[in-house]
Design a protein around this motif. Structure first.
Motif, PDB file in Angstrom:
ATOM      1  N   ASP A 234      30.155 -24.202  38.759  1.00 13.47           N
ATOM      2  CA  ASP A 234      29.129 -25.244  38.432  1.00 13.47           C
ATOM      3  C   ASP A 234      29.504 -26.422  39.538  1.00 13.47           C
ATOM      4  OD1 ASP A 234      28.562 -28.077  37.350  1.00 13.47           O
ATOM      5  OD2 ASP A 234      28.432 -27.120  35.530  1.00 13.47           O
ATOM      6  N   PRO A 235      28.603 -26.770  40.217  1.00 10.10           N
ATOM      7  CA  PRO A 235      28.553 -27.808  41.313  1.00 10.10           C
ATOM      8  C   PRO A 235      29.029 -29.119  40.864  1.00 10.10           C
ATOM      9  CG  PRO A 235      26.206 -27.452  40.901  1.00 10.10           C
ATOM     10  CD  PRO A 235      27.188 -26.431  39.950  1.00 10.10           C
ATOM     11  N   GLU A 236      29.000 -29.455  39.824  1.00  3.80           N
ATOM     12  CA  GLU A 236      29.398 -30.737  39.189  1.00  3.80           C
ATOM     13  C   GLU A 236      30.934 -30.919  38.844  1.00  3.80           C
ATOM     14  OE1 GLU A 236      27.458 -33.500  39.447  1.00  3.80           O
ATOM     15  OE2 GLU A 236      25.762 -32.197  40.251  1.00  3.80           O
ATOM     16  N   THR A 237      31.301 -29.709  38.436  1.00  2.25           N
ATOM     17  CA  THR A 237      32.636 -29.656  37.793  1.00  2.25           C
ATOM     18  C   THR A 237      33.573 -28.672  38.623  1.00  2.25           C
ATOM     19  OG1 THR A 237      32.321 -28.097  36.188  1.00  2.25           O
ATOM     20  CG2 THR A 237      31.802 -30.544  35.421  1.00  2.25           C
ATOM     21  N   GLY A 238      33.090 -27.698  39.322  1.00  5.59           N
ATOM     22  CA  GLY A 238      33.902 -26.833  39.934  1.00  5.59           C
ATOM     23  C   GLY A 238      34.216 -25.541  38.832  1.00  5.59           C
TER      24      GLY A 238
END
Length: 319
Positions: A234-238
């Motif tokens: 997930d690019p927002e949370t990793g």
């Protein structure tokens, strides 16, 4: 399909560069220019020094960097003219990065140089803390980011050389930073990927075990890990969204330009994979500057012409 026989002798494993009409290839110690459609070699010249990396190309210029730090620039519209050259401090470490108005390259002295892509000449250099062995990444219209072996990431104003931010990842970096959708992705050695905010350099997250950035889709970041698996983040949370075995994959290209996953084998098979949802490719940056951008850059006076300043007078130093 074409395969020029001239490239088979002394061909080196250096990444080529291309624009809409021309392919630039380094074979042995020579720079070759080919017609992109037919593969016909129409120009060849021996380079002054041993090349350190592949060339960089715009619609009007081709830049090469040598192991001794010498950068040469060839104007495609006037190939009979002697190339512009600049002797950098240190050894050349990675291929240059070119935009409509600037060209950037690095050396193992920890220097990042930014020059005028249309006229030659150096605008400024960054003297970083730690050796630089990577190609810098452009962020937006004015940003540039580079990484060092000391684990530092620098964000600069590409036109002025002012340091906007500096962030320590805590891990040595041997691969080029990737700038996608407001984030800077940095793969650290021996493994692990960090995402930084492109504007501030703030560290947003880190995931261990990652060895390679592959591509960024509309909602996922695709990587390879140290267990030979494809990992979707997930690019927002990793957060890890999914994992798929990838033991049969021999080649995985880092694609910072679009959402396509490019895979291959040593026998020549190339596959393109994408997410199922987007009907069209998601493109993050243009592969080469547009003609309008280059024409505009050609008309603008360079910083060197305007200020009449030398490279030593335009040095950003990290103390």
């Amino acid at each position: 399909m074409w395969s020029p026989s001239e490239l088979k002798k002394g061909f080196t494993d250096l990444r080529p560069a291309a624009n809409e009409e021309t392919l630039a290839v380094i074979g042995g110690s020579s720079l070759l220019l080919l017609k992109r459609e037919s593969g016909q070699v129409f120009w060849k010249q021996r380079l002054t020094s041993v090349p350190a990396a592949g060339p960089a190309s715009s619609r009007k210029m081709v830049f090469t960097i040598a192991s001794n730090g010498l950068v040469e620039a060839f104007r495609l519209e006037d190939l009979d003219k002697a190339p512009w050259g600049f002797q950098s401090m240190g050894r050349g470490t990675a291929r240059p990065r070119i935009s409509a108005s600037t060209v950037s390259w690095s050396t193992d002295y920890g220097h990042l140089y930014v020059g005028d892509a249309m006229r030659g000449g150096v605008k400024y250099r960054l003297e970083a803390n730690g050796n630089i062995h990577t190609t810098p990444a452009f962020v937006g219209r004015r940003g540039i980011v580079t990484t060092t072996e000391a684990g530092l990431v620098y964000g600069l104003d590409r036109l002025t050389g002012n340091i906007r931010w500096r962030t320590a990842t805590g891990f040595e970096s041997r691969t080029s930073p990737i700038a996608v959708k407001g984030g800077i992705y940095v793969v650290g050695y021996p493994n692990g990927i960090s995402r930084l905010d492109a504007k501030t350099g703030e560290k947003q997250w880190r995931v261990g075990g990652i060895t390679k950035f592959v591509a960024a889709g509309s909602q996922r970041v695709f990587c390879l890990d140290n267990q030979q698996r494809f990992v979707a983040l997930d690019p927002e949370t990793g957060k890890i969204i999914g994992v798929v075995p990838a033991s049969g994959i021999e080649v995985a290209m880092t694609n910072a330009h679009a959402d396509r996953i490019v895979l291959g084998t040593k026998k020549g098979l190339v596959q393109f994979i994408r997410e199922a949802q987007p009907p069209l490719p998601v493109v993050y940056v243009p592969l080469v500057p547009t003609k309008k951008e280059e024409d505009s850059a050609e008309l603008r006076p360079s910083d060197q012409d305007r200020d009449n300043a030398s490279a030593d007078e335009n040095t950003a130093t990290d103390d």
